[in-house]
Each structure stands twice: as structure tokens, then as C-alpha cells.
Design a protein around this motif. Structure first.
Motif, PDB file in Angstrom:
ATOM      1  N   CYS A 217       0.822  -1.218   0.000  1.00 29.16           N
ATOM      2  CA  CYS A 217       0.000   0.000   0.000  1.00 29.16           C
ATOM      3  C   CYS A 217       0.849   1.258   0.000  1.00 29.16           C
ATOM      4  CB  CYS A 217      -0.912   0.015   1.227  1.00 29.16           C
ATOM      5  SG  CYS A 217      -2.200  -1.217   1.114  1.00 29.16           S
ATOM      6  N   VAL A 218       0.344   2.262  -0.704  1.00 25.46           N
ATOM      7  CA  VAL A 218       0.945   3.591  -0.672  1.00 25.46           C
ATOM      8  C   VAL A 218      -0.177   4.594  -0.415  1.00 25.46           C
ATOM      9  CG1 VAL A 218       2.887   3.026  -2.180  1.00 25.46           C
ATOM     10  CG2 VAL A 218       0.780   3.856  -3.190  1.00 25.46           C
ATOM     11  N   LYS A 219       0.167   5.689   0.224  1.00 26.96           N
ATOM     12  CA  LYS A 219      -0.810   6.732   0.505  1.00 26.96           C
ATOM     13  C   LYS A 219      -0.774   7.783  -0.584  1.00 26.96           C
ATOM     14  CE  LYS A 219      -2.851   6.667   4.550  1.00 26.96           C
ATOM     15  NZ  LYS A 219      -4.273   6.340   4.626  1.00 26.96           N
ATOM     16  N   ASN A 220      -1.953   8.276  -0.955  1.00 28.52           N
ATOM     17  CA  ASN A 220      -2.064   9.416  -1.863  1.00 28.52           C
ATOM     18  C   ASN A 220      -3.071  10.356  -1.207  1.00 28.52           C
ATOM     19  OD1 ASN A 220      -1.915  11.063  -4.177  1.00 28.52           O
ATOM     20  ND2 ASN A 220      -3.747  10.098  -5.003  1.00 28.52           N
ATOM     21  N   GLY A 221      -2.564  11.277  -0.396  1.00 27.43           N
ATOM     22  CA  GLY A 221      -3.463  12.127   0.381  1.00 27.43           C
ATOM     23  C   GLY A 221      -4.225  11.254   1.365  1.00 27.43           C
ATOM     24  N   GLU A 222      -5.555  11.357   1.334  1.00 23.32           N
ATOM     25  CA  GLU A 222      -6.402  10.565   2.238  1.00 23.32           C
ATOM     26  C   GLU A 222      -6.618   9.144   1.724  1.00 23.32           C
ATOM     27  OE1 GLU A 222      -7.922  11.663   5.292  1.00 23.32           O
ATOM     28  OE2 GLU A 222      -6.272  13.048   4.919  1.00 23.32           O
ATOM     29  N   MET A 223      -6.305   8.924   0.445  1.00 24.95           N
ATOM     30  CA  MET A 223      -6.573   7.635  -0.177  1.00 24.95           C
ATOM     31  C   MET A 223      -5.400   6.671  -0.006  1.00 24.95           C
ATOM     32  SD  MET A 223      -7.259   6.781  -4.208  1.00 24.95           S
ATOM     33  CE  MET A 223      -8.644   7.885  -4.369  1.00 24.95           C
ATOM     34  N   THR A 224      -5.732   5.413   0.230  1.00 28.46           N
ATOM     35  CA  THR A 224      -4.711   4.372   0.213  1.00 28.46           C
ATOM     36  C   THR A 224      -4.864   3.594  -1.091  1.00 28.46           C
ATOM     37  OG1 THR A 224      -4.769   4.180   2.614  1.00 28.46           O
ATOM     38  CG2 THR A 224      -3.819   2.331   1.411  1.00 28.46           C
ATOM     39  N   ILE A 225      -3.755   3.430  -1.787  1.00 33.12           N
ATOM     40  CA  ILE A 225      -3.743   2.691  -3.049  1.00 33.12           C
ATOM     41  C   ILE A 225      -2.949   1.414  -2.844  1.00 33.12           C
ATOM     42  CG2 ILE A 225      -3.007   2.708  -5.474  1.00 33.12           C
ATOM     43  CD1 ILE A 225      -3.369   5.804  -5.338  1.00 33.12           C
TER      44      ILE A 225
END
Length: 106
Positions: free
Chosen positions: A24-32
Motif C-alpha cells: 500500500c501507498v498513501k495518496n493524500g487521504e486515499m490508500t492505493i
């Protein structure tokens, strides 16, 4: 500016992602979640099942899909769409390899 232009972000190396698993990586509030198949193909989906927001990154990767660990919904890694009788979709993102470096398109 061309709207097709993506920002390709280095999210680590291929060896950081277990085969038939995810990282997992974070993009702002979203986890991808970035998934790696048994044959080393890469896919990126928002780490949220369209059913009850289960963590897809903790699911089982198989046959180009991931099975959500909460209620066994099967989600296409390619499109993010629920399979079979289930309906819904999670966001998918482009991902590519540059040598051993994994790049995520945002």
C-alpha cells in the motif's frame, strides 16, 4: 496541458511487493494497493472494496482478480469492477515497471 499526462511516482521496487500480494501507498487521504500477480503483472486499485470498504490489499490475488477478505467479493485487478453477480467498482490506477522500479500514475 494534456489531460492524459500522468505524474508517474516511484513507489519502490518490484521485489517490495510479494507475488500474489500487495503493498500500500498513501495518496493524500486515499490508500492505493499495488498488486503483483503470480506472473509479475502489476495493478493498482484503491484499497477499498466497493461493498463494505474492506481492505483489498489483505485479500487473495488469483486469476487477475483479488478476493476481498471481508465478504469474499471478487474484484478485477484490471478494471476494479466487482465480478459475478456483485455490482460496484473501485478506482483503478495505471502502474508500470521501469526496470525494477514500480511507477504509479496519478
Amino acid at each position: 496541458m494534456n489531460m492524459q499526462t500522468k505524474n508517474w511516482i516511484d513507489v519502490g521496487s518490484l521485489s517490495d511487493i510479494p507475488r500474489q500480494g500487495a503493498r500500500c501507498v498513501k495518496n493524500g487521504e486515499m490508500t492505493i494497493a499495488i498488486f503483483r500477480t503470480a506472473d509479475d503483472r502489476l495493478f493498482a486499485l484503491e484499497d477499498k472494496c466497493p461493498h463494505k470498504n474492506g481492505p483489498l490489499s489483505q485479500g487473495i490475488v488469483h486469476d487477475g482478480c483479488v478476493t476481498c477478505p471481508l465478504h469474499n467479493w471478487v474484484i478485477s485487478l484490471e478494471t476494479g469492477a466487482a465480478q459475478g453477480a456483485d455490482e460496484g467498482e473501485t478506482a483503478s490506477f495505471p502502474v508500470k515497471l521501469d526496470g525494477e522500479t514500480v511507477l504509479l500514475g496519478l
